[in-house]
Write an enzyme that holds these catalytic residues in place. Structure first.
Site, PDB file in Angstrom:
ATOM      1  N   LYS A 199      14.833  28.181  43.649  1.00  0.00           N
ATOM      2  CA  LYS A 199      14.254  27.015  44.307  1.00  0.00           C
ATOM      3  C   LYS A 199      14.833  26.761  45.688  1.00  0.00           C
ATOM      4  O   LYS A 199      14.116  26.300  46.571  1.00  0.00           O
ATOM      5  CB  LYS A 199      14.307  25.773  43.411  1.00  0.00           C
ATOM      6  CG  LYS A 199      15.618  25.101  43.264  1.00  0.00           C
ATOM      7  CD  LYS A 199      15.520  23.946  42.281  1.00  0.00           C
ATOM      8  CE  LYS A 199      16.844  23.723  41.583  1.00  0.00           C
ATOM      9  NZ  LYS A 199      17.989  23.508  42.465  1.00  0.00           N
ATOM     10  N   ARG A 238      18.547  15.009  39.582  1.00  0.00           N
ATOM     11  CA  ARG A 238      18.998  15.880  38.494  1.00  0.00           C
ATOM     12  C   ARG A 238      19.213  15.096  37.206  1.00  0.00           C
ATOM     13  O   ARG A 238      19.514  15.698  36.175  1.00  0.00           O
ATOM     14  CB  ARG A 238      20.326  16.494  38.893  1.00  0.00           C
ATOM     15  CG  ARG A 238      20.289  17.956  39.341  1.00  0.00           C
ATOM     16  CD  ARG A 238      21.711  18.364  39.475  1.00  0.00           C
ATOM     17  NE  ARG A 238      22.052  19.738  39.661  1.00  0.00           N
ATOM     18  CZ  ARG A 238      22.001  20.427  40.783  1.00  0.00           C
ATOM     19  NH1 ARG A 238      21.477  19.912  41.870  1.00  0.00           N
ATOM     20  NH2 ARG A 238      22.466  21.652  40.831  1.00  0.00           N
ATOM     21  N   ARG A 267      24.279  36.551  42.596  1.00  0.00           N
ATOM     22  CA  ARG A 267      24.444  35.946  43.928  1.00  0.00           C
ATOM     23  C   ARG A 267      25.909  35.692  44.264  1.00  0.00           C
ATOM     24  O   ARG A 267      26.269  35.616  45.436  1.00  0.00           O
ATOM     25  CB  ARG A 267      23.583  34.683  44.086  1.00  0.00           C
ATOM     26  CG  ARG A 267      24.093  33.470  43.371  1.00  0.00           C
ATOM     27  CD  ARG A 267      23.194  32.249  43.505  1.00  0.00           C
ATOM     28  NE  ARG A 267      23.783  31.148  42.755  1.00  0.00           N
ATOM     29  CZ  ARG A 267      23.263  29.954  42.625  1.00  0.00           C
ATOM     30  NH1 ARG A 267      22.103  29.686  43.198  1.00  0.00           N
ATOM     31  NH2 ARG A 267      23.881  29.020  41.927  1.00  0.00           N
ATOM     32  N   ARG A 310      28.180  33.171  44.181  1.00  0.00           N
ATOM     33  CA  ARG A 310      28.712  32.023  44.920  1.00  0.00           C
ATOM     34  C   ARG A 310      30.051  31.607  44.317  1.00  0.00           C
ATOM     35  O   ARG A 310      30.331  31.945  43.173  1.00  0.00           O
ATOM     36  CB  ARG A 310      27.695  30.882  44.798  1.00  0.00           C
ATOM     37  CG  ARG A 310      27.584  30.035  46.027  1.00  0.00           C
ATOM     38  CD  ARG A 310      26.374  29.132  45.930  1.00  0.00           C
ATOM     39  NE  ARG A 310      26.490  28.141  44.846  1.00  0.00           N
ATOM     40  CZ  ARG A 310      25.494  27.348  44.479  1.00  0.00           C
ATOM     41  NH1 ARG A 310      24.330  27.430  45.063  1.00  0.00           N
ATOM     42  NH2 ARG A 310      25.675  26.474  43.498  1.00  0.00           N
ATOM     43  N   ARG A 330      26.303  24.412  33.911  1.00  0.00           N
ATOM     44  CA  ARG A 330      25.165  23.918  34.701  1.00  0.00           C
ATOM     45  C   ARG A 330      23.858  24.075  33.924  1.00  0.00           C
ATOM     46  O   ARG A 330      23.001  23.196  33.967  1.00  0.00           O
ATOM     47  CB  ARG A 330      25.074  24.646  36.048  1.00  0.00           C
ATOM     48  CG  ARG A 330      26.192  24.257  37.008  1.00  0.00           C
ATOM     49  CD  ARG A 330      25.801  24.475  38.470  1.00  0.00           C
ATOM     50  NE  ARG A 330      25.495  25.854  38.758  1.00  0.00           N
ATOM     51  CZ  ARG A 330      26.372  26.758  39.205  1.00  0.00           C
ATOM     52  NH1 ARG A 330      27.615  26.395  39.431  1.00  0.00           N
ATOM     53  NH2 ARG A 330      26.004  27.986  39.439  1.00  0.00           N
TER      54      ARG A 330
HETATM   55  P1  AMP Z   1      23.197  23.277  43.760  1.00  0.00           P
HETATM   56  O1  AMP Z   1      23.436  23.929  45.088  1.00  0.00           O
HETATM   57  O2  AMP Z   1      21.967  22.418  43.739  1.00  0.00           O
HETATM   58  O3  AMP Z   1      23.243  24.266  42.626  1.00  0.00           O
HETATM   59  O4  AMP Z   1      24.425  22.262  43.517  1.00  0.00           O
HETATM   60  C1  AMP Z   1      25.751  22.731  43.419  1.00  0.00           C
HETATM   61  C2  AMP Z   1      26.605  21.678  42.711  1.00  0.00           C
HETATM   62  O5  AMP Z   1      26.599  20.461  43.468  1.00  0.00           O
HETATM   63  C3  AMP Z   1      26.117  21.283  41.324  1.00  0.00           C
HETATM   64  O6  AMP Z   1      26.586  22.168  40.319  1.00  0.00           O
HETATM   65  C4  AMP Z   1      26.699  19.872  41.188  1.00  0.00           C
HETATM   66  O7  AMP Z   1      28.088  19.923  40.884  1.00  0.00           O
HETATM   67  C5  AMP Z   1      26.565  19.323  42.605  1.00  0.00           C
HETATM   68  N1  AMP Z   1      25.266  18.632  42.808  1.00  0.00           N
HETATM   69  C6  AMP Z   1      24.245  19.010  43.639  1.00  0.00           C
HETATM   70  N2  AMP Z   1      23.218  18.150  43.568  1.00  0.00           N
HETATM   71  C7  AMP Z   1      23.573  17.203  42.656  1.00  0.00           C
HETATM   72  C8  AMP Z   1      22.928  16.050  42.132  1.00  0.00           C
HETATM   73  N3  AMP Z   1      21.701  15.704  42.490  1.00  0.00           N
HETATM   74  N4  AMP Z   1      23.619  15.318  41.204  1.00  0.00           N
HETATM   75  C9  AMP Z   1      24.861  15.645  40.835  1.00  0.00           C
HETATM   76  N5  AMP Z   1      25.513  16.724  41.275  1.00  0.00           N
HETATM   77  C10 AMP Z   1      24.894  17.504  42.197  1.00  0.00           C
END
Ligand code: AMP
Length: 187
Positions: free
Chosen positions: A15, A91, A127, A129, A140
């Site tokens: 996404k 989320r 990936r 990261r 997650r």
């Molecule tokens: P992402 O890049 O979207 O996979 O986000 C990486 C990490 O950031 C996630 O595993 C969460 O720890 C935190 N995070 C990102 N967006 C949110 C959100 N909307 N609510 C809570 N934690 C978030």
């Protein structure tokens, strides 16, 4: 009326990549809460310091923290004139409720990029990261099922959910997404 879109999907569904392409193609502002948090970590801000260990473990940053950041971002001029594509937010149902409190009339479409658990596991391990350890990935995915998947019903009830098959080549998936967004923007 500028477009207001949220894109949902398991971590590793592609996404983030698709969101960048959609934003470019439709001229909406891409807002990734993950990117915003990673920038805060890199800058060593207070938020970044709080968020780092939560992110490394695969847990969610508290709603109160993330809601405030998003609300502030949505008020900026670029979003007000160009519209938005939210990636990684909401989320949780709490976040969706907060969002509808400050952007209800601006939200036209919730896309769910649907990719199987097996496929996202492979993609995330590939990936590499910083926060892509096996434990964090499992955490997650678990949180996606318990906290984020209920949002599909939440958006469905509001009549704005569209499910898009996220399997296959990036260009193919992008064409599917484009078709859905064009249909909405013509309305
Ligand atoms: P992402 O890049 O979207 O996979 O986000 C990486 C990490 O950031 C996630 O595993 C969460 O720890 C935190 N995070 C990102 N967006 C949110 C959100 N909307 N609510 C809570 N934690 C978030």
């Amino acid at each position: 009326m500028p477009l207001g879109i949220v894109i949902l999907g398991r971590q590793g569904s592609g996404k983030g990549t698709q969101a960048v392409r959609i934003a470019e193609s439709f001229g909406v502002v891409h807002i990734s809460t993950g990117d915003m948090l990673r920038a805060a970590v890199a800058e060593g801000t207070e938020l970044g310091m709080k968020a780092k260990s939560i992110m490394d473990s695969g847990d969610l940053v508290p709603d109160t923290v993330i809601n405030g950041i998003v609300e502030e971002r949505l008020q900026k001029d670029d979003v007000q004139s160009g519209g938005f594509l939210l990636d990684g937010f909401p989320r949780t149902v709490g976040q969706a409720e907060a969002l509808s409190g400050y952007a209800e009339n601006d939200l036209n479409l919730a896309l769910n990029l649907d990719v199987s658990i097996d496929e996202v596991m492979d993609r995330m391990l590939a990936r590499g990261r910083d926060d892509d350890t096996a434990e964090a990935i499992t955490r997650r995915l678990e949180l996606y099922e318990t906290e984020t998947a209920p949002l599909l019903d939440w958006f469905e009830e509001r009549g704005i959910l569209k499910i898009v098959d996220g399997n296959g080549a990036e260009d193919e998936v992008f064409s599917r997404l484009t078709a859905v967004i064009e249909e909405i923007s013509e309305k």
